[in-house]
Scaffold this active site. Structure first.
Site, PDB file in Angstrom:
ATOM      1  N   HIS A  82      -2.336  10.541  -3.120  1.00 38.46           N
ATOM      2  CA  HIS A  82      -3.781  10.378  -2.418  1.00 38.46           C
ATOM      3  C   HIS A  82      -4.562  11.126  -2.336  1.00 38.46           C
ATOM      4  CE1 HIS A  82      -6.460   9.010   0.847  1.00 38.46           C
ATOM      5  NE2 HIS A  82      -6.142   7.593   0.249  1.00 38.46           N
TER       6      HIS A  82
ATOM      7  N   HIS B 251       0.603  -0.890  -0.135  1.00 37.03           N
ATOM      8  CA  HIS B 251       0.081  -0.111   0.172  1.00 37.03           C
ATOM      9  C   HIS B 251       0.678   1.414   0.059  1.00 37.03           C
ATOM     10  CE1 HIS B 251      -2.569   3.292   2.630  1.00 37.03           C
ATOM     11  NE2 HIS B 251      -3.775   2.349   0.924  1.00 37.03           N
TER      12      HIS B 251
END
Length: 297
Positions: free
Chosen positions: A86, A44
């Site tokens: 993000h 991740h």
């Protein structure tokens, strides 16, 4: 003599390229084989605990440790370049402020990513093209937050020759995806995100499998009570893998990385996910998960 050395160097380069292509071909084959018994590990935001999240350095380190997939978050600049970021704002992860779309790529590159304790270093916001060139021939790439940018991402992947290494994803139902991207949907590797505690979860999965046969399904569940967890063989029987996130409790009913990392309880974390059908696990602790899987063979 010089000509001889050139031939040797050319041969070594060709050998390295062949080994690299063989590596990613193996991963692609594994991705498309739901009956493969090996668990695929996705890092991740790269190895973000040891490098700035979503940085080239974080991805390099994840590749070097031997993960199968790196996760990237897509965003876009004012001049329509797909970058990796993000958040909607760059404030948290860089020394800049505002949205990526407030800046051209050249302007955005002047900011630096934050490392541990919020200190900025030399790393800058990477473009999708930079990441795909890094990943080319080595590793698969999970394109998170990509639904608004499928077409732009598709062009980058075609340009870099990495289309078969990328996994497109969204939580939108099939009809919405087909309507928005009719020209490319059948040309990409696709993984729907399904919140399996919702009443229509099984219907959403069945519809996708009927229409396009996704390579995998990412299953999200804040509690572990869904009947799909008790029996998801129907997903693999129709040719798809099961992707589960180990990141934090709301994604996996509390069977998360922290239980394994802090408590040493792998049985109720990674072991539980595997026992309930996971064949792909996204983690914030990629090195530890890889060690666990090797230990469990």
């Amino acid at each position: 003599m010089k000509q001889y050395l050139k031939i040797i160097l050319a041969g070594l380069l060709l050998l390295c390229c062949s080994r690299s292509e063989g590596q990613v071909s193996k991963l692609i084959s594994q991705l498309h084989n739901p009956k493969d018994k090996n668990i695929m590990v996705a890092a991740h935001r790269g190895d973000w605990r040891n490098a700035p999240e979503n940085s080239i350095q974080a991805y390099k380190q994840a590749i070097e440790m031997g993960v199968d997939v790196i996760e990237v978050d897509l965003n876009m600049t004012k001049d329509s370049v797909v970058v990796i970021m993000h958040d909607d704002l760059i404030d948290r992860t860089t020394d800049g402020k505002g949205k990526p779309s407030d800046y051209t790529l050249a302007q955005l590159k002047k900011f630096h990513l934050r490392e541990g304790q919020g200190v900025t270093g030399k790393h800058t916001i990477p473009t999708l093209e930079e990441v795909m060139l890094l990943a080319k021939g080595k590793i698969l790439v999970n394109l998170d937050k990509s639904f608004p940018y499928y077409e732009e991402a598709y062009k980058v992947l075609k340009k870099t020759g990495t289309l078969n290494q990328a996994i497109f994803k969204t939580s939108e139902p099939y009809a919405v995806v087909r309507k928005k991207y009719p020209a490319i949907l059948d040309s990409i590797t696709f993984m729907p995100v399904v919140y399996i505690n919702q009443p229509r979860a099984r219907q959403i999965i069945n519809e996708y499998q009927k229409e396009i046969k996704p390579v995998a399904f990412e299953l999200i569940f804040p509690t572990d009570t869904s009947s799909i967890l008790k029996n998801n063989d129907f997903i693999r029987d129709h040719g798809a893998k099961v992707w589960i996130n180990a990141l934090w409790p709301s994604l996996n009913g509390g069977h998360d990385d922290t239980i394994a990392w802090e408590d040493g309880n792998t049985k109720d974390s990674w072991g539980w996910l595997i026992a309930h059908g996971a064949t792909m696990i996204q983690t914030d602790r990629p090195g530890s998960l890889l060690d666990y899987l090797k230990k469990m063979k």
